[in-house]
Design a protein around this motif. Structure first.
Motif, PDB file in Angstrom:
ATOM      1  N   VAL A 208      66.353  38.942  32.861  1.00  0.00           N
ATOM      2  CA  VAL A 208      65.418  38.002  33.480  1.00  0.00           C
ATOM      3  C   VAL A 208      65.550  36.632  32.829  1.00  0.00           C
ATOM      4  CG1 VAL A 208      62.982  37.477  33.858  1.00  0.00           C
ATOM      5  CG2 VAL A 208      63.815  39.825  34.122  1.00  0.00           C
ATOM      6  N   PHE A 209      65.654  36.619  31.516  1.00  0.00           N
ATOM      7  CA  PHE A 209      65.753  35.339  30.825  1.00  0.00           C
ATOM      8  C   PHE A 209      67.072  34.636  31.096  1.00  0.00           C
ATOM      9  CE2 PHE A 209      62.286  37.141  28.303  1.00  0.00           C
ATOM     10  CZ  PHE A 209      61.398  36.087  28.409  1.00  0.00           C
ATOM     11  N   PHE A 210      68.130  35.392  31.297  1.00  0.00           N
ATOM     12  CA  PHE A 210      69.388  34.758  31.670  1.00  0.00           C
ATOM     13  C   PHE A 210      69.253  34.069  33.028  1.00  0.00           C
ATOM     14  CE2 PHE A 210      72.183  37.847  29.002  1.00  0.00           C
ATOM     15  CZ  PHE A 210      71.848  37.144  27.858  1.00  0.00           C
ATOM     16  N   VAL A 211      68.562  34.721  33.959  1.00  0.00           N
ATOM     17  CA  VAL A 211      68.342  34.107  35.273  1.00  0.00           C
ATOM     18  C   VAL A 211      67.497  32.842  35.137  1.00  0.00           C
ATOM     19  CG1 VAL A 211      67.245  34.418  37.528  1.00  0.00           C
ATOM     20  CG2 VAL A 211      68.600  36.265  36.544  1.00  0.00           C
TER      21      VAL A 211
ATOM     22  N   GLU B 124      53.822  29.638  37.092  1.00  0.00           N
ATOM     23  CA  GLU B 124      54.166  31.032  37.379  1.00  0.00           C
ATOM     24  C   GLU B 124      55.487  31.428  36.731  1.00  0.00           C
ATOM     25  OE1 GLU B 124      56.054  28.668  40.680  1.00  0.00           O
ATOM     26  OE2 GLU B 124      54.126  28.661  39.621  1.00  0.00           O
ATOM     27  N   LEU B 125      56.367  30.437  36.483  1.00  0.00           N
ATOM     28  CA  LEU B 125      57.611  30.741  35.786  1.00  0.00           C
ATOM     29  C   LEU B 125      57.328  31.059  34.321  1.00  0.00           C
ATOM     30  CD1 LEU B 125      60.941  28.906  36.403  1.00  0.00           C
ATOM     31  CD2 LEU B 125      60.357  29.713  34.140  1.00  0.00           C
ATOM     32  N   GLN B 126      56.372  30.341  33.737  1.00  0.00           N
ATOM     33  CA  GLN B 126      55.939  30.688  32.384  1.00  0.00           C
ATOM     34  C   GLN B 126      55.377  32.105  32.359  1.00  0.00           C
ATOM     35  OE1 GLN B 126      57.318  28.875  30.135  1.00  0.00           O
ATOM     36  NE2 GLN B 126      55.519  28.143  29.032  1.00  0.00           N
ATOM     37  N   GLY B 127      54.633  32.467  33.408  1.00  0.00           N
ATOM     38  CA  GLY B 127      54.089  33.819  33.483  1.00  0.00           C
ATOM     39  C   GLY B 127      55.177  34.863  33.622  1.00  0.00           C
ATOM     40  N   LEU B 128      56.235  34.532  34.371  1.00  0.00           N
ATOM     41  CA  LEU B 128      57.368  35.449  34.496  1.00  0.00           C
ATOM     42  C   LEU B 128      58.014  35.676  33.139  1.00  0.00           C
ATOM     43  CD1 LEU B 128      59.430  37.044  36.185  1.00  0.00           C
ATOM     44  CD2 LEU B 128      60.637  34.877  36.590  1.00  0.00           C
ATOM     45  N   ARG B 129      58.168  34.599  32.397  1.00  0.00           N
ATOM     46  CA  ARG B 129      58.724  34.716  31.051  1.00  0.00           C
ATOM     47  C   ARG B 129      57.813  35.568  30.171  1.00  0.00           C
ATOM     48  NH1 ARG B 129      59.135  29.169  28.800  1.00  0.00           N
ATOM     49  NH2 ARG B 129      60.929  29.014  30.179  1.00  0.00           N
ATOM     50  N   ALA B 130      56.506  35.356  30.287  1.00  0.00           N
ATOM     51  CA  ALA B 130      55.556  36.129  29.490  1.00  0.00           C
ATOM     52  C   ALA B 130      55.625  37.613  29.832  1.00  0.00           C
ATOM     53  CB  ALA B 130      54.142  35.600  29.721  1.00  0.00           C
ATOM     54  N   LEU B 131      55.746  37.922  31.123  1.00  0.00           N
ATOM     55  CA  LEU B 131      55.839  39.318  31.539  1.00  0.00           C
ATOM     56  C   LEU B 131      57.073  39.972  30.930  1.00  0.00           C
ATOM     57  CD1 LEU B 131      54.974  41.733  33.267  1.00  0.00           C
ATOM     58  CD2 LEU B 131      56.218  40.708  35.191  1.00  0.00           C
TER      59      LEU B 131
ATOM     60  N   TRP C  25      48.186  35.442  39.224  1.00  0.00           N
ATOM     61  CA  TRP C  25      48.103  36.164  37.952  1.00  0.00           C
ATOM     62  C   TRP C  25      49.104  35.596  36.943  1.00  0.00           C
ATOM     63  CZ3 TRP C  25      51.810  40.136  36.284  1.00  0.00           C
ATOM     64  CH2 TRP C  25      51.436  40.731  35.067  1.00  0.00           C
ATOM     65  N   LEU C  26      50.322  35.323  37.410  1.00  0.00           N
ATOM     66  CA  LEU C  26      51.344  34.806  36.506  1.00  0.00           C
ATOM     67  C   LEU C  26      50.995  33.421  35.970  1.00  0.00           C
ATOM     68  CD1 LEU C  26      54.567  35.896  38.450  1.00  0.00           C
ATOM     69  CD2 LEU C  26      53.697  36.881  36.321  1.00  0.00           C
ATOM     70  N   SER C  27      50.175  32.680  36.712  1.00  0.00           N
ATOM     71  CA  SER C  27      49.810  31.325  36.292  1.00  0.00           C
ATOM     72  C   SER C  27      48.550  31.292  35.436  1.00  0.00           C
ATOM     73  CB  SER C  27      49.594  30.438  37.529  1.00  0.00           C
ATOM     74  OG  SER C  27      50.757  30.390  38.325  1.00  0.00           O
ATOM     75  N   SER C  28      47.997  32.461  35.147  1.00  0.00           N
ATOM     76  CA  SER C  28      46.773  32.506  34.343  1.00  0.00           C
ATOM     77  C   SER C  28      47.036  31.967  32.947  1.00  0.00           C
ATOM     78  CB  SER C  28      46.244  33.934  34.264  1.00  0.00           C
ATOM     79  OG  SER C  28      47.161  34.774  33.589  1.00  0.00           O
ATOM     80  N   ARG C  29      45.992  31.461  32.334  1.00  0.00           N
ATOM     81  CA  ARG C  29      46.151  30.836  31.020  1.00  0.00           C
ATOM     82  C   ARG C  29      46.693  31.802  29.964  1.00  0.00           C
ATOM     83  NH1 ARG C  29      48.383  27.316  28.333  1.00  0.00           N
ATOM     84  NH2 ARG C  29      47.590  27.089  26.211  1.00  0.00           N
ATOM     85  N   PRO C  30      46.237  33.070  29.911  1.00  0.00           N
ATOM     86  CA  PRO C  30      46.805  33.970  28.898  1.00  0.00           C
ATOM     87  C   PRO C  30      48.315  34.147  29.041  1.00  0.00           C
ATOM     88  CG  PRO C  30      44.763  34.877  29.748  1.00  0.00           C
ATOM     89  CD  PRO C  30      45.089  33.695  30.611  1.00  0.00           C
ATOM     90  N   LEU C  31      48.789  34.328  30.277  1.00  0.00           N
ATOM     91  CA  LEU C  31      50.225  34.504  30.458  1.00  0.00           C
ATOM     92  C   LEU C  31      50.974  33.199  30.209  1.00  0.00           C
ATOM     93  CD1 LEU C  31      50.655  36.932  33.485  1.00  0.00           C
ATOM     94  CD2 LEU C  31      50.824  37.404  31.054  1.00  0.00           C
ATOM     95  N   GLU C  32      50.358  32.096  30.571  1.00  0.00           N
ATOM     96  CA  GLU C  32      50.997  30.809  30.298  1.00  0.00           C
ATOM     97  C   GLU C  32      51.158  30.604  28.793  1.00  0.00           C
ATOM     98  OE1 GLU C  32      50.405  26.080  31.419  1.00  0.00           O
ATOM     99  OE2 GLU C  32      49.071  27.603  32.259  1.00  0.00           O
ATOM    100  N   PHE C  33      50.137  31.009  28.034  1.00  0.00           N
ATOM    101  CA  PHE C  33      50.220  30.896  26.574  1.00  0.00           C
ATOM    102  C   PHE C  33      51.311  31.815  26.024  1.00  0.00           C
ATOM    103  CE2 PHE C  33      48.887  32.620  22.413  1.00  0.00           C
ATOM    104  CZ  PHE C  33      49.002  31.459  21.662  1.00  0.00           C
ATOM    105  N   LEU C  34      51.392  33.036  26.562  1.00  0.00           N
ATOM    106  CA  LEU C  34      52.448  33.947  26.126  1.00  0.00           C
ATOM    107  C   LEU C  34      53.827  33.372  26.441  1.00  0.00           C
ATOM    108  CD1 LEU C  34      51.082  37.473  27.099  1.00  0.00           C
ATOM    109  CD2 LEU C  34      51.370  36.522  24.816  1.00  0.00           C
ATOM    110  N   GLY C  35      53.939  32.703  27.568  1.00  0.00           N
ATOM    111  CA  GLY C  35      55.199  32.048  27.892  1.00  0.00           C
ATOM    112  C   GLY C  35      55.540  30.970  26.886  1.00  0.00           C
TER     113      GLY C  35
END
Length: 695
Positions: free
Chosen positions: A68-71, A40-47, A312-322
Motif C-alpha cells: 500500500v505504501f509503495f502505491v 483520506e489518504l492520511q487515513g489510508l496510510r494510518a490503516l 472515517w479515513l479523514s477522522s482526526r485520530p486516523l489523520e494523526f496516525l498518518g
C-alpha cells in the motif's frame, strides 16, 4: 520472524517533502471540487500502519501494508514531478535535498537507537549480523543485503535483524533517486518531439508497470525469497500509484460507486493478510490484492457522504496516525524484537503485544514532535542548493562512525576469544572419553566466544575451490596437498555433512589424506529432495554429483546416514539415501555414513549464556531425541559398500545432550555444530574412519 519483519517500515517514504498528501489538477464534472489536501489518504496510510503493526506483533504475519505504501509513494511523487515539469522543470538538487531532510532525521535516530539497544541487550553472536544490517540500512541497500542472504543457505540461519525492516525504505530511496530522472528524460524526449508530457509519461509508466509485474510473477514463482526483496519486482507497485496520479482527475465516477469502491478497498486491506500467506506468495500477482485495494480507496476520494469510507479515513485520530506513521513503522519492529530478546520468548501474547504497541507509539510520537517536525520546519540546509546534502551528512556520519566503532570492538572481542589447538582448557569431545565433560572442571570461559559463533561454519583451513564443469552450481573444494596424498576422501551432502570437514581438517596433513567437500545447503545426498519439497534443482544436482564422484574416484565418501534427529525421535533414513549409496557401490566407492546430530527449536549456546549451561531448558534429553535403534538399521537394502558411524555419544553426555562439552560450545545455532567442537572430534573421526575402511 524474518517473514513478518520483511514488511515493517514500509510507510516511511510515503510523504515526499511534507506530511500532507496532495495531488494536482482540476476536478472533472461530476466529481467533488479539487482539494490539494487529501486527509483520506492520511487515513489510508494510518490503516496500513495499524494493520502492519498488529499483524507483526500479535499474528506474526505480513499484512500487505508495505505494498500500500509503495502505491501511495508512486501516487504522490508522480504528481509532484508532473507539476514540477509543467512549471518549468525538475530541480534535482533541491528535490533530493528535501527528501533527505524529510527521511534522514527519524530513520537515523532509530538506527542510533538500534546500535545502542543491540550493544546493550543483543547476544554477542548476533552483533556482526546486526552491524551489517545497520550499515546497509543507513546507506539504503538493506533490501539487497536481505536478497543476498535469501539465496545463501548459510546466511538464512541468521536470526531476524533489528533494522531489517529498512528494506522497504531502501527500495523507496532507490525509487526517489531514479524516478525524477525517468520523468525528466521522458519530458526531454517529449519536448524534442513536440508532444505533451502526460501521454508519453503514461506510456512509459505502463511499460515499466507491465515489465516489472511480469518479472515479479516469474521470479516469485522461481525464487520467492529473492523476489520479495528485489527492487525490480516492486517497480510496478510504484508505477500503479503513478498511473493513478496521472489519470485520477480524468475519471468520472458516480458518488454511489465511489462510496462502494472506498469500502471495498478498506475491506480488502483488512482481510488481505488473513486470507493470504503474504510472506510466501508476494510480490507476484498476489500483491495486486492490497495494491488494487489501495487504488480503490484513492479512486473513491472525497465522497462528501456520511456513508463514505473517506469520512472515517479523514477522522482526526486516523489523520494523526498518518502523521506519525513514519516513526511508528521505524520503531515498532526493533521494539518487538528487543522485547522478545530480553524476555527470551518466541511470541508476545496479548498483554505483551499491548506493551510493545504502547512503547512504539510513545517513541513514534516523541520522534515525530522532537525530531521529524523540528527538522522539517528548520531552515538549516535550505539556504544553498545543496544544503540538504550537508544536512544529511551531519546526521549520517555519526551513525556510520558508531557502526564502525561497534564493528572494531566486536572484532577485538572475536580475536581475544580465539582458542589455540590442543589447549587443555578446551578438550571438547575428548572430555567425554576422559570423564570431564562438565564445564565445572575448567577455569577458562567456554569457547568459541559467543561473538564468534556465526563464523563457526566447518570448512577446511587450507583449501582451493572451483565450480564443477557439470554446472548445477556445484562447488568443489579440496585441500591443497593433492600431490602427496595417499588417500582421497570426499564429503558430500548438505550442511550437516559439511560438519565433518571440521573433524577431518586436523587429520589431512599427518595422514597424507586429501579431503574434498562438495556441499549444497538444504540438499542431502539423495535421489529425492528431502528438505526442500519438490526441489528439482536438488535432484538434478545430486544426479550430477554421482557422476562427479565417479570421475574423482575417491577412496571413501563421507555423508549422512540419517537426518531430522529432533524431539519426538523423528530420525529418518530415506530410501533416496540408500539409492545414492547403491550408485556408488556400482562404481566401487566405499561410503562412511554418519548418524545425524540433534536439532532443537532453540539455540543451546545462546540459551546457556542466558540461563546457565546447567539449565534443563538448554539441554536435550537423549531418550526424546534418539530412537534406541538407529533409523538406518531399520531400512532394508543397504549395499555392502556402506559403513555406519554413530557419534551420538559425543553429542550427548549420558542421558542429556548439553550445550557445552569439555568447555567447548557444541552448537553455533539450533542444529549446526561449531567447528571448534568438531575439531576436537578429530581423534574419534580418525579411529572410526580407519576402522570402517580397514586402513
Amino acid at each position: 520472524m524474518r517473514g513478518a519483519g520483511a514488511e515493517a517500515g514500509a510507510g516511511a517514504g510515503a510523504t515526499l517533502t511534507a506530511p500532507q498528501p496532495q495531488v494536482s489538477g482540476p476536478a472533472p464534472a461530476g466529481q467533488p471540487a479539487y482539494r490539494a489536501y487529501r486527509p483520506e489518504l492520511q487515513g489510508l496510510r494510518a490503516l496500513a500502519v495499524i494493520l502492519v503493526v498488529c499483524y507483526h506483533v500479535w499474528l506474526g504475519r505480513i499484512s500487505g501494508g508495505v505494498d500500500v505504501f509503495f502505491v501511495i509513494t508512486g501516487f504522490l511523487i508522480t504528481g509532484q514531478l508532473h507539476r514540477a515539469i509543467t512549471r518549468g522543470g525538475i530541480r534535482f538538487g533541491p528535490l533530493w535535498g528535501r527528501i533527505i531532510k524529510r527521511l534522514f532525521p527519524a530513520a537515523l535516530t532509530v538506527l542510533a537507537g538500534v546500535i545502542l539497544a543491540g550493544y546493550l541487550f543483543l547476544p554477542q553472536h548476533r552483533w556482526f549480523s546486526t552491524i551489517e544490517h545497520v550499515f546497509a540500512s543507513a546507506l539504503y541497500f538493506e533490501n539487497w543485503q536481505l536478497a543476498a542472504e535469501s539465496t545463501d543457505y548459510f546466511a538464512q540461519q541468521n536470526s531476524a535483524s533489528l533494522p531489517q525492516h529498512f528494506w522497504s525504505l531502501s527500495i523507496q530511496g532507490q525509487f526517489y533517486l531514479l524516478m525524477p530522472i525517468v520523468v525528466a528524460l521522458v519530458a526531454f524526449v517529449a519536448r524534442k518531439a513536440g508532444w505533451g508530457l502526460r501521454s508519453p509519461l503514461l506510456v512509459t509508466m505502463t511499460l515499466l508497470f507491465a515489465g516489472s509485474l511480469a518479472y515479479s510473477v516469474w521470479l516469485t514463482a522461481t525464487n520467492q525469497p529473492l523476489a520479495y526483496f528485489h527492487s525490480l519486482t516492486r517497480v510496478w507497485e510504484f508505477m500503479l500509484g503513478g498511473l493513478l496520479a496521472l489519470s485520477i482527475n480524468h475519471l468520472v465516477l458516480p458518488r454511489g460507486l465511489r462510496i462502494l469502491l472506498g469500502w471495498l478497498g478498506v475491506a480488502g486491506l483488512v482481510c488481505c493478510g488473513l486470507l493470504l500467506q503474504v510472506g510466501t506468495v508476494f510480490p507476484g500477482y498476489a500483491a495486486l490484492w492490497p495494491t488494487m485495494a489501495a487504488v480503490l480507496v484513492l479512486l473513491a476520494g472525497a465522497t462528501e457522504s456520511r456513508l463514505g469510507a473517506d469520512r472515517w479515513l479523514s477522522s482526526r485520530p486516523l489523520e494523526f496516525l498518518g502523521d506519525i506513521s513514519y516513526s511508528l513503522y521505524l520503531w515498532h519492529w526493533p521494539v518487538l524484537l528487543m522485547y522478545l530478546t530480553v524476555r527470551h520468548q518466541e511470541e508476545v501474547g496479548l498483554k505483551g503485544g499491548a506493551v510493545i504497541i504502547v512503547a512504539s507509539f510513545v517513541l513514534a510520537i516523541a520522534t515525530y514532535y522532537l525530531i521529524e517536525e523540528p527538522a522539517r520546519r528548520s531552515r538549516f540546509g535550505l539556504k544553498r542548493t545543496w544544503g540538504g546534502y550537508a544536512f544529511g551528512a551531519v546526521l549520517l556520519v555519526p551513525v556510520l562512525l558508531l557502526t564502525q566503532g561497534w564493528q572494531l570492538h566486536s572484532e577485538r572481542l572475536a580475536t581475544a576469544g580465539a582458542v589455540a589447538a590442543g589447549d587443555p582448557n578446551y578438550p571438547g569431545a575428548m572430555a567425554i572419553d576422559g570423564g570431564a565433560a562438565d564445564m565445572a572442571a575448567y577455569d577458562a570461559e567456554p569457547a568459541p566466544s559467543l561473538i564468534n559463533l556465526p563464523y563457526e561454519w566447518n570448512k577446511f583451513s587450507d583449501r582451493e575451490c572451483e565450480m564443477s564443469r557439470r554446472g548445477h552450481k556445484m562447488k568443489i573444494c579440496k585441500t591443497t596437498n593433492g600431490a602427496t596424498a595417499k588417500k582421497r576422501i570426499v564429503v558430500v551432502g548438505d550442511s550437516h555433512a559439511q560438519l565433518y570437514t571440521g573433524a577431518l581438517d586436523p587429520l589431512v596433513e599427518p595422514n597424507d589424506w586429501q579431503a574434498y567437500s562438495i556441499i549444497r545447503g538444504g540438499c542431502p545426498f539423495s535421489t529425492d529432495s528431502e528438505l526442500i519439497k519438490e526441489s528439482q534443482a536438488c535432484v538434478d544436482y545430486n544426479a550430477a554429483l554421482v557422476e562427479e564422484l565417479r570421475e574423482i574416484d575417491p577412496d571413501a565418501v563421507v555423508t549422512m546416514a540419517s537426518y531430522q534427529v529432533s524431539k519426538g525421535r523423528t530420525e529418518r533414513t530415506p530410501e533416496g539415501f540408500v539409492a545414492q549409496w547403491r550408485k556408488l557401490a556400482s562404481a566401487g566407492i566405499p561410503v562412511v555414513a554418519f548418524r545425524d546430530n540433534p536439532r532443537y527449536d532453540f539455540e543451546p549456546s545462546a540459551c546457556a549464556d542466558d540461563l546457565g549451561a546447567r539449565s534443563p531448558r538448554c539441554s536435550g534429553v537423549r531418550a526424546e531425541l534418539y530412537p534406541e535403534v538407529p533409523s538406518y538399521e531399520r531400512i532394508p537394502g543397504v549395499p555392502g559398500n556402506v559403513r555406519f558411524v554413530d557419534l551420538s555419544d559425543y553429542f550427548c553426555d549420558g542421558p542429556t545432550c548439553p550445550p557445552i562439552i569439555g568447555n567447548v560450545r557444541v552448537y553455533m545455532d539450533d542444529n549446526h555444530i561449531t567447528q571448534t567442537y568438531m575439531n576436537t572430534l578429530a581423534p574419534v573421526m580418525e579411529r572410526e574412519l580407519t576402522t570402517a575402511l580397514g586402513w
